[in-house]
Design a protein around this motif. Structure first.
Motif, mmCIF file in Angstrom:
data_model
loop_
_atom_site.group_PDB
_atom_site.id
_atom_site.type_symbol
_atom_site.label_atom_id
_atom_site.label_comp_id
_atom_site.label_asym_id
_atom_site.label_seq_id
_atom_site.Cartn_x
_atom_site.Cartn_y
_atom_site.Cartn_z
ATOM 1 N N UNK A 69 -11.222 -11.213 -10.117
ATOM 2 C CA UNK A 69 -10.614 -11.777 -11.344
ATOM 3 C C UNK A 69 -10.642 -13.304 -11.262
ATOM 4 N N UNK A 70 -10.266 -13.834 -10.089
ATOM 5 C CA UNK A 70 -10.211 -15.300 -9.934
ATOM 6 C C UNK A 70 -11.602 -15.910 -9.985
ATOM 7 N N UNK A 71 -12.599 -15.162 -9.504
ATOM 8 C CA UNK A 71 -13.941 -15.741 -9.398
ATOM 9 C C UNK A 71 -14.729 -15.640 -10.711
ATOM 10 N N UNK A 72 -14.089 -15.090 -11.739
ATOM 11 C CA UNK A 72 -14.735 -14.935 -13.056
ATOM 12 C C UNK A 72 -16.048 -14.155 -12.949
ATOM 13 N N UNK A 73 -16.006 -13.059 -12.231
ATOM 14 C CA UNK A 73 -17.240 -12.286 -12.096
ATOM 15 C C UNK A 73 -17.592 -11.657 -13.447
ATOM 16 N N UNK A 74 -18.855 -11.363 -13.636
ATOM 17 C CA UNK A 74 -19.334 -10.927 -14.951
ATOM 18 C C UNK A 74 -19.377 -9.408 -15.087
ATOM 19 N N UNK A 75 -19.082 -8.723 -14.010
ATOM 20 C CA UNK A 75 -19.098 -7.269 -14.065
ATOM 21 C C UNK A 75 -19.030 -6.725 -12.647
ATOM 22 N N UNK A 76 -18.587 -5.477 -12.529
ATOM 23 C CA UNK A 76 -18.478 -4.910 -11.189
ATOM 24 C C UNK A 76 -19.045 -3.498 -11.166
ATOM 25 N N UNK A 77 -19.819 -3.232 -10.111
ATOM 26 C CA UNK A 77 -20.288 -1.869 -9.874
ATOM 27 C C UNK A 77 -19.545 -1.355 -8.652
ATOM 28 N N UNK A 78 -18.763 -0.298 -8.863
ATOM 29 C CA UNK A 78 -18.028 0.308 -7.754
ATOM 30 C C UNK A 78 -18.834 1.497 -7.266
ATOM 31 N N UNK A 79 -19.185 1.478 -5.976
ATOM 32 C CA UNK A 79 -20.020 2.556 -5.467
ATOM 33 C C UNK A 79 -19.680 2.833 -4.005
ATOM 34 N N UNK A 80 -20.573 3.583 -3.359
ATOM 35 C CA UNK A 80 -20.311 4.011 -1.984
ATOM 36 C C UNK A 80 -21.606 3.863 -1.189
ATOM 37 N N UNK A 81 -21.479 3.631 0.102
ATOM 38 C CA UNK A 81 -22.716 3.547 0.886
ATOM 39 C C UNK A 81 -23.193 4.956 1.283
ATOM 40 N N UNK A 82 -22.359 5.957 0.999
ATOM 41 C CA UNK A 82 -22.727 7.317 1.411
ATOM 42 C C UNK A 82 -23.440 8.057 0.275
ATOM 43 N N UNK A 83 -24.464 8.829 0.658
ATOM 44 C CA UNK A 83 -25.287 9.490 -0.348
ATOM 45 C C UNK A 83 -24.661 10.757 -0.907
ATOM 46 N N UNK A 84 -23.727 11.346 -0.154
ATOM 47 C CA UNK A 84 -23.207 12.640 -0.591
ATOM 48 C C UNK A 84 -21.835 12.521 -1.278
ATOM 49 N N UNK A 85 -21.132 11.460 -0.944
ATOM 50 C CA UNK A 85 -19.763 11.327 -1.445
ATOM 51 C C UNK A 85 -19.521 9.928 -2.021
ATOM 52 N N UNK A 86 -18.910 9.892 -3.209
ATOM 53 C CA UNK A 86 -18.455 8.612 -3.762
ATOM 54 C C UNK A 86 -17.101 8.290 -3.107
ATOM 55 N N UNK A 87 -16.134 9.192 -3.297
ATOM 56 C CA UNK A 87 -14.817 8.986 -2.687
ATOM 57 C C UNK A 87 -14.110 10.329 -2.635
ATOM 58 N N UNK A 88 -13.565 10.678 -1.466
ATOM 59 C CA UNK A 88 -12.961 12.012 -1.303
ATOM 60 C C UNK A 88 -11.494 12.061 -1.726
#
Ligand SMILES: CCCCCCCCCCCC/C=C/CC(=O)SCCNC(=O)CCNC(=O)[C@H](O)C(C)(C)COP(=O)(O)OP(=O)(O)OC[C@H]1O[C@@H](n2cnc3c(N)ncnc32)[C@H](O)[C@@H]1OP(=O)(O)O
Length: 284
Positions: A69-88
């Motif tokens: 928020x402070x850095x004024x980012x233009x967008x965010x992609x929330x993801x996972x480094x794991x191929x089978x699971x995003x988040x358990x």
């Protein structure tokens, strides 16, 4: 994440590693990188083995959102480094035989994260690289757009475990897939496969693999390049205001109520059985 993995993630999408910068280097459960060209932040969960939302991961996500928020980012992609699971989802160990103060602190930190992510000023996409049960589904629903890898599962099995979900989660689901679908899904504690999730609108697109999921997430964000960020952000907040205000008004009472339910012996028994089954199920 190793430099090699980074390189393959970015080169697959024609972004050179030099175009990115690591936003934080001292996080244990997240890799956060910003593409200097377009200001998009890639927030990748990396808490092995399945990105369980323990206190550390929740806190790091929260800290990262504040800094973005402070850095004024233009967008965010929330993801996972794991191929089978995003988040358990939430850490079941936090829910089993908990101390009331500890479990209250845990849920309240998660609740704050939900408000932060749901109410963020910048556009957000969940590139769900695999299964997204319960808390993983909630993280996805807080984002504005969801891309999920084929053959994955998503849903919130609370009812099946004898747990009525807090009101803000029910509202979040209703605002995502409509009241009727939310009622059917949540009262049954239903878990959907990718096709079913697309059909009810719980996800917006299906991806073939992780790279495809990230690419589709980037395409969604690109659509905002010509839109004034301030107007976009204000509009998003107006649309999302009622849920945020409801959590601010009723979140504390919801929390008290929820904690007392979690502590009930019959709920603990169900959770214990659920955990036992999870540890002893046949792996695919
Ligand atoms: C469910 C409702 C509870 C109500 C709480 C309400 C909270 C209110 C506010 C929030 C509302 C939203 C609701 C959130 C609730 C939750 O998030 S509770 C957690 C629910 N999550 C799950 O039920 C997922 C369980 N996990 C799986 O189904 C699978 O692990 C997987 C499909 C994600 C991945 O499968 P696989 O790749 O085969 O890995 P595994 O071998 O199963 O798992 C590896 C390892 O991790 C342990 N584990 C997995 N998930 C969790 C978890 N959520 N918590 C703790 N531990 C977990 C798993 O047991 C394995 O451990 P071992 O290697 O066997 O020791």
């Amino acid at each position: 994440m190793s430099t090699y993995k980074y390189a393959t993630l970015f080169l697959a999408r024609n972004i050179s590693v030099n175009q990115t910068r690591t936003f934080f280097s001292n996080l244990k459960c997240l890799d956060v990188t910003i593409n200097r060209e377009n200001g998009v932040a890639y927030v990748l969960m990396k808490h092995p083995p399945v990105n369980t939302l323990n206190m550390q991961l929740i806190s790091e996500l929260s800290l990262t959102l504040s800094n973005l928020e402070k850095s004024k980012c233009q967008g965010m992609i929330l993801s996972s480094i794991f191929d089978k699971v995003f988040c358990s989802g939430l850490d079941l160990n936090e829910l089993l035989k908990p101390k009331p103060e500890r479990v209250k602190g845990y849920f309240s930190t998660f609740q704050e994260l939900v408000i932060q992510l749901y109410g963020s000023s910048f556009p957000t996409v969940a590139a769900m690289t695999g299964h997204s049960p319960a808390g993983g589904c909630v993280l996805g629903m807080c984002c504005e757009y969801r891309v999920m890898k084929k053959n994955s599962q998503i849903g919130i099995p609370g009812s099946r475990m004898g747990i009525a979900l807090p009101r803000y989660i029910v509202n979040l689901m209703s605002s995502t897939i409509g009241l009727r679908n939310a009622e059917l899904m949540l009262t049954k504690g239903k878990i959907l496969n990718t096709d079913e999730a697309l059909k009810v609108g719980l996800i917006d697109e299906i991806a073939n693999d992780r790279t495809d999921a990230i690419r589709k997430a980037e395409d969604f964000l690109k659509e905002y390049e010509m839109i004034a960020p301030l107007a976009r952000g204000i509009t998003k907040r107006i649309i999302r205001r009622s849920i945020i205000e409801d959590v601010k008004m009723n979140g504390a009472a919801d929390l008290e109520n929820f904690v007392s339910v979690i502590m009930l012996p019959e709920v603990q028994e169900k959770l214990d059985m659920y955990m036992y089954n999870l540890k002893n199920r046949k792996r695919d």
